[in-house]
Design an enzyme around this catalytic site. Structure first.
Site, PDB file in Angstrom:
ATOM      1  N   CYS A 191     -10.268  26.584 -41.465  1.00  0.00           N
ATOM      2  CA  CYS A 191      -9.821  25.723 -40.364  1.00  0.00           C
ATOM      3  C   CYS A 191     -10.785  24.546 -40.201  1.00  0.00           C
ATOM      4  O   CYS A 191     -10.362  23.402 -39.998  1.00  0.00           O
ATOM      5  CB  CYS A 191      -9.741  26.498 -39.052  1.00  0.00           C
ATOM      6  SG  CYS A 191      -8.592  27.888 -39.084  1.00  0.00           S
ATOM      7  N   CYS A 197     -13.163  29.980 -37.851  1.00  0.00           N
ATOM      8  CA  CYS A 197     -12.464  30.028 -39.139  1.00  0.00           C
ATOM      9  C   CYS A 197     -12.965  28.936 -40.091  1.00  0.00           C
ATOM     10  O   CYS A 197     -12.811  27.744 -39.819  1.00  0.00           O
ATOM     11  CB  CYS A 197     -10.967  29.869 -38.878  1.00  0.00           C
ATOM     12  SG  CYS A 197      -9.961  29.556 -40.322  1.00  0.00           S
TER      13      CYS A 197
END
Length: 139
Positions: free
Chosen positions: A64, A61
């Site tokens: 993230c 991600c």
């Protein structure tokens, strides 16, 4: 970002201060809590004496990855709260239990209950606000 893993169990993640010959306090780096099992989550998050900020993330991600340095910095500065990370690919049941549908998702736990939720990439200021706010987490 310094991360330490334990074999399915909790590990020490406290700050230590030592004093050199001149009386200067030195601060050692603290490692974020990496949750690897439901049992560890129960112990490190739900039974924690301090407030815990939990980052639900995935290695693939992009947002993230962008959030990780902010969390690492906050972890080094945090005095009255802890930061933990949960990989949603490794613990999908845990993510589902807390209705994590998008990542990154930050949940704040106080006294074993979720008190705040933030979805998506947020600023340092927003993370600090989450820690200080006290409304109930939406289920």
């Amino acid at each position: 970002m310094k991360l330490r893993f334990a074999q399915g169990a909790a590990f020490v993640h406290t700050r230590f201060a030592s004093t050199d010959m001149k009386g200067t306090k030195e601060r050692m780096e603290r490692a974020m809590i990496i949750i690897q099992t439901q049992e560890q989550f129960d112990l490190e998050v739900l039974k924690a004496e301090k407030l815990v900020m939990v980052d639900f993330y995935a290695d693939w991600c992009g947002p993230c990855k962008a959030l990780a340095p902010l969390l690492s910095d906050l972890d080094q500065e945090a005095e009255d709260y802890l930061i933990a990370k949960v990989n949603v690919d490794s613990l999908p049941e845990l993510a589902q239990a807390y209705r994590v549908a998008s990542i990154p998702t930050i949940l704040i736990f106080r006294d074993g209950a979720c008190t705040q939720r933030s979805i998506g990439l947020v600023s340092r200021e927003e993370l600090i606000h989450l820690v200080s706010a006290g409304t109930e987490c939406e289920s």
